[in-house]
Every structure is written in structure tokens, then in C-alpha cells.
Motif scaffolding. Structure first.
Motif, PDB file in Angstrom:
ATOM      1  N   PHE A 237       0.425   3.603   6.964  1.00 33.95           N
ATOM      2  CA  PHE A 237      -0.879   4.245   7.006  1.00 33.95           C
ATOM      3  C   PHE A 237      -0.728   5.520   7.828  1.00 33.95           C
ATOM      4  O   PHE A 237      -0.445   5.468   9.018  1.00 33.95           O
ATOM      5  CB  PHE A 237      -1.906   3.305   7.666  1.00 33.95           C
ATOM      6  N   GLU A 238      -0.865   6.662   7.152  1.00 39.25           N
ATOM      7  CA  GLU A 238      -0.718   7.964   7.822  1.00 39.25           C
ATOM      8  C   GLU A 238      -2.057   8.361   8.434  1.00 39.25           C
ATOM      9  O   GLU A 238      -3.066   8.414   7.732  1.00 39.25           O
ATOM     10  CB  GLU A 238      -0.318   9.048   6.810  1.00 39.25           C
ATOM     11  N   ILE A 239      -2.055   8.647   9.732  1.00 38.80           N
ATOM     12  CA  ILE A 239      -3.313   9.066  10.359  1.00 38.80           C
ATOM     13  C   ILE A 239      -3.329  10.586  10.540  1.00 38.80           C
ATOM     14  O   ILE A 239      -2.288  11.222  10.692  1.00 38.80           O
ATOM     15  CB  ILE A 239      -3.574   8.325  11.697  1.00 38.80           C
ATOM     16  N   THR A 240      -4.531  11.137  10.539  1.00 36.65           N
ATOM     17  CA  THR A 240      -4.705  12.585  10.683  1.00 36.65           C
ATOM     18  C   THR A 240      -4.587  12.977  12.160  1.00 36.65           C
ATOM     19  O   THR A 240      -4.575  12.117  13.050  1.00 36.65           O
ATOM     20  CB  THR A 240      -6.111  13.001  10.202  1.00 36.65           C
ATOM     21  N   LYS A 241      -4.560  14.271  12.405  1.00 44.55           N
ATOM     22  CA  LYS A 241      -4.498  14.772  13.782  1.00 44.55           C
ATOM     23  C   LYS A 241      -5.700  14.269  14.589  1.00 44.55           C
ATOM     24  O   LYS A 241      -5.568  13.866  15.740  1.00 44.55           O
ATOM     25  CB  LYS A 241      -4.461  16.306  13.766  1.00 44.55           C
ATOM     26  N   PHE A 265     -12.983   3.049  14.098  1.00 46.49           N
ATOM     27  CA  PHE A 265     -11.835   3.437  13.261  1.00 46.49           C
ATOM     28  C   PHE A 265     -12.060   2.983  11.816  1.00 46.49           C
ATOM     29  O   PHE A 265     -11.295   2.172  11.268  1.00 46.49           O
ATOM     30  CB  PHE A 265     -10.533   2.840  13.800  1.00 46.49           C
ATOM     31  N   THR A 266     -13.098   3.515  11.197  1.00 47.49           N
ATOM     32  CA  THR A 266     -13.547   2.999   9.897  1.00 47.49           C
ATOM     33  C   THR A 266     -12.455   3.033   8.834  1.00 47.49           C
ATOM     34  O   THR A 266     -12.193   2.033   8.165  1.00 47.49           O
ATOM     35  CB  THR A 266     -14.759   3.831   9.402  1.00 47.49           C
ATOM     36  N   ARG A 267     -11.816   4.202   8.684  1.00 46.86           N
ATOM     37  CA  ARG A 267     -10.820   4.337   7.606  1.00 46.86           C
ATOM     38  C   ARG A 267      -9.666   3.361   7.824  1.00 46.86           C
ATOM     39  O   ARG A 267      -9.230   2.669   6.905  1.00 46.86           O
ATOM     40  CB  ARG A 267     -10.321   5.795   7.572  1.00 46.86           C
ATOM     41  N   LEU A 268      -9.183   3.307   9.058  1.00 47.65           N
ATOM     42  CA  LEU A 268      -8.073   2.402   9.381  1.00 47.65           C
ATOM     43  C   LEU A 268      -8.477   0.939   9.186  1.00 47.65           C
ATOM     44  O   LEU A 268      -7.761   0.159   8.553  1.00 47.65           O
ATOM     45  CB  LEU A 268      -7.618   2.627  10.826  1.00 47.65           C
ATOM     46  N   ASN A 269      -9.623   0.564   9.744  1.00 48.95           N
ATOM     47  CA  ASN A 269     -10.029  -0.847   9.686  1.00 48.95           C
ATOM     48  C   ASN A 269     -10.241  -1.320   8.250  1.00 48.95           C
ATOM     49  O   ASN A 269      -9.899  -2.453   7.901  1.00 48.95           O
ATOM     50  CB  ASN A 269     -11.282  -1.075  10.534  1.00 48.95           C
ATOM     51  N   ASN A 270     -10.786  -0.428   7.410  1.00 48.40           N
ATOM     52  CA  ASN A 270     -10.948  -0.780   5.985  1.00 48.40           C
ATOM     53  C   ASN A 270      -9.587  -1.005   5.334  1.00 48.40           C
ATOM     54  O   ASN A 270      -9.390  -1.959   4.577  1.00 48.40           O
ATOM     55  CB  ASN A 270     -11.706   0.320   5.232  1.00 48.40           C
ATOM     56  N   TRP A 271      -8.646  -0.109   5.642  1.00 41.90           N
ATOM     57  CA  TRP A 271      -7.295  -0.243   5.073  1.00 41.90           C
ATOM     58  C   TRP A 271      -6.644  -1.547   5.548  1.00 41.90           C
ATOM     59  O   TRP A 271      -6.044  -2.276   4.751  1.00 41.90           O
ATOM     60  CB  TRP A 271      -6.432   0.959   5.473  1.00 41.90           C
ATOM     61  N   GLU A 274      -8.003  -4.372   3.649  1.00 36.32           N
ATOM     62  CA  GLU A 274      -7.470  -4.358   2.271  1.00 36.32           C
ATOM     63  C   GLU A 274      -6.059  -4.941   2.221  1.00 36.32           C
ATOM     64  O   GLU A 274      -5.649  -5.527   1.234  1.00 36.32           O
ATOM     65  CB  GLU A 274      -7.427  -2.913   1.735  1.00 36.32           C
ATOM     66  N   GLN A 275      -5.319  -4.754   3.329  1.00 39.11           N
ATOM     67  CA  GLN A 275      -3.948  -5.285   3.392  1.00 39.11           C
ATOM     68  C   GLN A 275      -3.919  -6.767   3.762  1.00 39.11           C
ATOM     69  O   GLN A 275      -2.863  -7.368   3.864  1.00 39.11           O
ATOM     70  CB  GLN A 275      -3.108  -4.510   4.423  1.00 39.11           C
ATOM     71  N   GLY A 276      -5.098  -7.344   4.015  1.00 36.44           N
ATOM     72  CA  GLY A 276      -5.156  -8.771   4.308  1.00 36.44           C
ATOM     73  C   GLY A 276      -5.206  -9.128   5.791  1.00 36.44           C
ATOM     74  O   GLY A 276      -5.098 -10.299   6.161  1.00 36.44           O
ATOM     75  N   PHE A 277      -5.354  -8.126   6.663  1.00 33.04           N
ATOM     76  CA  PHE A 277      -5.436  -8.415   8.095  1.00 33.04           C
ATOM     77  C   PHE A 277      -6.845  -8.862   8.485  1.00 33.04           C
ATOM     78  O   PHE A 277      -7.831  -8.447   7.871  1.00 33.04           O
ATOM     79  CB  PHE A 277      -5.102  -7.166   8.927  1.00 33.04           C
ATOM     80  N   THR A 278      -6.927  -9.688   9.504  1.00 32.04           N
ATOM     81  CA  THR A 278      -8.198  -9.962  10.169  1.00 32.04           C
ATOM     82  C   THR A 278      -8.342  -8.914  11.262  1.00 32.04           C
ATOM     83  O   THR A 278      -7.440  -8.781  12.107  1.00 32.04           O
ATOM     84  CB  THR A 278      -8.190 -11.367  10.818  1.00 32.04           C
ATOM     85  N   VAL A 279      -9.433  -8.155  11.235  1.00 34.17           N
ATOM     86  CA  VAL A 279      -9.627  -7.092  12.224  1.00 34.17           C
ATOM     87  C   VAL A 279     -10.734  -7.505  13.193  1.00 34.17           C
ATOM     88  O   VAL A 279     -11.875  -7.719  12.791  1.00 34.17           O
ATOM     89  CB  VAL A 279      -9.985  -5.746  11.544  1.00 34.17           C
ATOM     90  N   GLU A 280     -10.360  -7.641  14.452  1.00 33.75           N
ATOM     91  CA  GLU A 280     -11.337  -7.939  15.502  1.00 33.75           C
ATOM     92  C   GLU A 280     -11.760  -6.594  16.098  1.00 33.75           C
ATOM     93  O   GLU A 280     -10.977  -5.938  16.796  1.00 33.75           O
ATOM     94  CB  GLU A 280     -10.703  -8.828  16.580  1.00 33.75           C
ATOM     95  N   GLU A 281     -12.985  -6.164  15.795  1.00 33.86           N
ATOM     96  CA  GLU A 281     -13.434  -4.843  16.251  1.00 33.86           C
ATOM     97  C   GLU A 281     -14.065  -4.936  17.643  1.00 33.86           C
ATOM     98  O   GLU A 281     -14.863  -5.831  17.911  1.00 33.86           O
ATOM     99  CB  GLU A 281     -14.443  -4.253  15.257  1.00 33.86           C
TER     100      GLU A 281
END
Length: 304
Positions: A237-241, A265-271, A274-281
Motif C-alpha cells: 500500500f503506497e502512501i502519499t506525502k 486513516f480512511t483510505r488505509l483502513n478501507n484497504w 479489503e485485505q481481510g484485516f480486523t482494524v481497531e480504530e
């Protein structure tokens, strides 16, 4: 006794040191800041407040509790910033290595003495004085140890350059069976968007063979390319500056499947989902103003 075990960044976490924001002290003067992002917020008048940061760190403590992780905290020192526990020491295999950090941060090391003393003496390592290193630059990854460094001649002038080549060599000697791979990072004392304070500010491996990366954090394109080839472009996952500036690569893995991330971190957390991770925000934006985030505030001691 604590039986340390850290082989990588993603195996199931069992014990960790989480920094503390208690008695964090007054807003620092510009000349006392260690990084350009803190300076920016001091000048803007919105440097984070202790009460807000305590709330943020407690949110992380609750996630650890949910996953049955043993949490150690540093002893509170009056008026001392003890948020970034990753800076002061790090664990590789069964050894804890004390970071030779900026001299005016010695007190922080003393504050974890009660944990240090629970570890077998032979596994407590203090590197020679010439070796500068902070845990944010050091990533054990199974057969490899990835280390962020800076070898430019202006190293002594850069307060943002925290890990030198002497430390890279010393770590290679400590772990002769590992492949130590170092990466030159882009440094700036004045521009937070052009400064990779540590390796984990522009790169982090996560579970299932994936990784988060920011190309401009690396000074040498071939070193960045090595990582892309190592993990595979499709797994990165490439992040922007701007995302690097907000610390998107500085999340924290509890396991191969579970990641703690900042709620904005909306874009990252959505990705990740999608990859199957559980994201604890969790809310961590105030802490992020000091150019460190979730990985910087945690120091894993034991993973399965």
C-alpha cells in the motif's frame, strides 16, 4: 523473569510497553523540540494537550486489554514526555537493546528500569556509546532486520537523524545469523513532509506478507525498490506525502490479522479491511502532532 521473544512485527502480541502521557510537561519551546512537526504545532499554538493525549493512549490500552495483552507502563516522571516508548529500547529475539538516544532523554530510560530488571542480565544489551539508534528505525522481520539510517556528512547537524552506521554494524554483530538490511532515509530539520524521522515513518511490514510504504522517505531509489520487490508490488500500500506526514505507516500489529490504526486513516483502513484485516480504530491525531504514532508509542516484549 520476562522471557522476551520478538522475531517480527506481526506475530501474536503477548506483552508490550505502552508509553504514558501523564505529567507530560508544558508545551516545549521551539529550541527544545526534537523534530520539525512538533515545531510546526508549537508555532501554530495547537501543540497537543496532556489531557487529550491521555485519552488517546487509554484507547490503545483498552484495545490491548480486549486482546488479552499484558501491558507495562513507564514510571511517571514529573514534566517529562514519556509517550514514545519505542525510542528508548527495542527487542530482537530474546534480547532487549537499550537505545542510545538524545542525551537529554536519559530519564525516560530510567522510567522503565522496573521492566529492564525483570529480564535476564545476559539479555540486556547496552551498545557502545558511538552507536546511535532508536527503536523506530529497527524492524525485526524473521530472517532479516531492517534498519533505517543516515550516513550523510551532515549527520551531526541533523537532530532528525537518529540511527548511525555504527549501530547498524553493532546490531549485525549481535545477530550474526540475521541479514541486516539498512535503508538511507530522507532527513529534514525544518520540513516535516520531507523528513522520515524513523524507518517506521515511511515503511512498515504488516501481516499476510503485506507492507505500507512511502517512496519519498527513502533517499536511495534502489533501496525502496528492493522492498517493493521483496514484498511484491501487489502486496504494498503506497502512501502519499500527506499520508506519510499524518503517519499512516506508523500503525501497530497485534497479530497477522489485527491492526490498531488511527481512525482518520480512511483510505488505509478501507484497504486493510479489503485485505481481510480486523482494524481497531483509535483516536491518535493529537499524539501524531509530535511526529510519532502507534508504533512509536509501543514497545513489544513478547510475541508468540
Amino acid at each position: 523473569m520476562l522471557e522476551l521473544n520478538i522475531q517480527n512485527e506481526t506475530s501474536r502480541l503477548r506483552a508490550v510497553i505502552l508509553g504514558t502521557a501523564e505529567s507530560n510537561g508544558p508545551t516545549p519551546k521551539v529550541e527544545d523540540c526534537y523534530d520539525p512537526k512538533s515545531i510546526e504545532h508549537v508555532l501554530a499554538g495547537d501543540y497537543p494537550k496532556e489531557a487529550d493525549m491521555i485519552i488517546e493512549m487509554e484507547a490503545v490500552a483498552k484495545v490491548f486489554e480486549k486482546y488479552d495483552v499484558t501491558v507495562f507502563r513507564p514510571k511517571v516522571i514529573k514534566d517529562c514526555n514519556q509517550i514514545f516508548s519505542r525510542d528508548i529500547a527495542f527487542v530482537i529475539e530474546d534480547k532487549i537493546i537499550r537505545a542510545n538516544i538524545l542525551p537529554n532523554r536519559e530519564e525516560e530510560v530510567e522510567a522503565i528500569r522496573h521492566i529492564w530488571n525483570k529480564i535476564d542480565r545476559k539479555n540486556r544489551i547496552i551498545l557502545p556509546e558511538a552507536c546511535h539508534v532508536e527503536g523506530g528505525d529497527v524492524m525485526p522481520w524473521n530472517d532479516y532486520i531492517f534498519i533505517g539510517t543516515y550516513t550523510g556528512e551532515d549527520y551531526p547537524e541533523l537532530i532528525t537523524a537518529r540511527t548511525n552506521i555504527d549501530a547498524v554494524i553493532a546490531i549485525q554483530e549481535l545477530f550474526p545469523d540475521k541479514i541486516v538490511k539498512s535503508f538511507e532515509l530522507r532527513k529534514s530539520n525544518t520540513n516535516a513532509k520531507e523528513n522520515a524521522l524513523h524507518l517506521d515513518c515511511c515503511f512498515q511490514p504488516i501481516g499476510q506478507g503485506k507492507a505500507i510504504i512511502h517512496k519519498n522517505g527513502f533517499l536511495v531509489e534502489s533501496e525502496y525498490q528492493w522492498l517493493v520487490d521483496f514484498f511484491g508490488k501487489e502486496n504494498i500500500f503506497e502512501i502519499t506525502k500527506d499520508e506519510m506526514y499524518q503517519m499512516n505507516s506508523n500503525i501497530f500489529s497485534i497479530s497477522e490479522e489485527v491492526i490498531i490504526s488511527e481512525k482518520n486513516f480512511t483510505r488505509l483502513n478501507n484497504w486493510l479491511r479489503e485485505q481481510g484485516f480486523t482494524v481497531e480504530e483509535v483516536p491518535y491525531a493529537e499524539i501524531g502532532k509530535q511526529e510519532g504514532l502507534l508504533r512509536c508509542t509501543t514497545m513489544p516484549l513478547i510475541r508468540d
